[in-house]
Scaffold this active site. Structure first.
Site, PDB file in Angstrom:
ATOM      1  N   THR A 184      -5.978  -2.146   8.482  1.00  0.00           N
ATOM      2  CA  THR A 184      -5.916  -3.544   8.097  1.00  0.00           C
ATOM      3  C   THR A 184      -5.820  -4.420   9.344  1.00  0.00           C
ATOM      4  O   THR A 184      -5.932  -3.931  10.479  1.00  0.00           O
ATOM      5  CB  THR A 184      -4.750  -3.802   7.120  1.00  0.00           C
TER       6      THR A 184
ATOM      7  N   LYS B 240      -9.500  -3.873  11.967  1.00  0.00           N
ATOM      8  CA  LYS B 240     -10.683  -3.440  11.217  1.00  0.00           C
ATOM      9  C   LYS B 240     -11.937  -3.374  12.086  1.00  0.00           C
ATOM     10  O   LYS B 240     -12.785  -2.504  11.886  1.00  0.00           O
ATOM     11  CB  LYS B 240     -10.928  -4.365  10.021  1.00  0.00           C
TER      12      LYS B 240
ATOM     13  N   SER C 240       0.807  -1.226   0.000  1.00  0.00           N
ATOM     14  CA  SER C 240       0.000   0.000   0.000  1.00  0.00           C
ATOM     15  C   SER C 240       0.840   1.276   0.000  1.00  0.00           C
ATOM     16  O   SER C 240       0.552   2.204  -0.769  1.00  0.00           O
ATOM     17  CB  SER C 240      -0.953   0.004   1.198  1.00  0.00           C
TER      18      SER C 240
END
Length: 290
Positions: free
Chosen positions: A67, A71, A22
């Site tokens: 993540t 979450k 990411s």
């Protein structure tokens, strides 16, 4: 673009994060868009999670991705949830609106957009390997598309049952739970139109593993989808291709989620093809460093 006092902060929180792509994808995309922003990978130990909301506000982060394993755990610390996040009970994007923290979930929409991009029709019956948070989001999205039957296989039957009950209570689709074993998979795979691996089996570095065998897949005509994108070609998908089945890896969903994150945080559509190219090139380098 050089960093300065006006550089806006974004990032990813989770633990561990050493294999996440990411930051690479987002930072190169932000540069491509000509924006004065930086995207940071922030490994947060569990005991520090309650401190994150105040840190977002104090440091004026524009927003964060969330993540595993946070979450669900981040939700009590947020001010507001989108309908999807509230329904799923999980958040993967936090937007800071002048100190008001708004949680979103783009997992299901990311998967649906990936299907559309590949021209894949999920059909009438979906079979899920794994019944965790990712399966919940994808299943809810497929129910919204009109998939009428969703079957969940998990080594933890109670988790599969809870997910089936969740889907049944919130949609018009019929959902059922089964204990993951060879016989049940073989039986259910014969009538499934799409089979989705929502488990981590086959993910880097354990790339030689598959949740099912080639023999288990024999006789199925389903499209095989794997939410794993590292490696691009999981063992599960390779076995399906050997049998002539259509397949889709997790790259499209990962990139679509990233694009949706930037849309939420910036209000701009990012260059999707460029984002996919960045991730694909990096994954190919890992396979063949030369």
């Amino acid at each position: 673009m050089p960093l300065d006092i006006k550089t806006e902060l974004m990032g990813l929180i989770g633990y561990p994060l050493q294999h996440s792509l990411s930051p690479l994808m987002h930072n190169l995309t932000l540069k491509k868009m000509g924006l004065n922003c930086i995207y940071l990978a922030l490994e947060i130990e569990e005991g520090k999670l309650p401190e994150i909301p105040s840190a977002i506000r104090t440091l004026n982060f524009r927003g964060l991705n969330v993540t595993i394993p946070y979450k669900e755990k981040i939700i009590p610390f947020l001010d507001e949830l989108s309908p999807e996040a509230a329904a799923f009970g999980a958040v993967n994007v936090i937007k800071n609106k002048n100190g008001h923290l708004h949680g979103y979930n783009t997992d299901g929409r990311g998967f649906v957009e990936a299907l559309r991009e590949e021209g894949i029709d999920p059909g009438e019956r979906a079979l899920f390997i794994g019944a965790g948070g990712a399966a919940r989001s994808v299943a809810f999205a497929l129910a919204g598309l009109g998939v009428s039957r969703l079957d969940f296989l998990d080594l933890d039957f109670s988790r599969a049952r809870q997910l089936a009950e969740f889907i049944t209570s919130r949609s018009s689709s019929l959902a059922s739970a089964f204990l993951m074993n060879t016989l049940e998979f073989q039986r259910l795979s014969r009538t499934a139109s799409i089979i989705i691996n929502c488990s981590p089996v086959g993910m880097f570095p354990d790339t030689g593993k598959s949740p099912v065998s080639k023999e288990d897949l024999r006789g199925s005509r389903a499209v095989l989808c794997d939410l794993i994108y590292n490696p691009l070609q999981s063992r599960f998908l390779s076995l399906g291709q050997e049998l002539g089945l259509e397949t889709m890896n997790g790259l499209g969903m990962f990139v679509q989620q990233g694009a949706l994150t930037l849309e939420i945080l910036l209000g701009q559509k990012p260059p999707l093809d460029y984002m996919k190219e960045v991730v694909q090139n990096q994954l190919e380098k890992r396979v063949d460093p030369d």
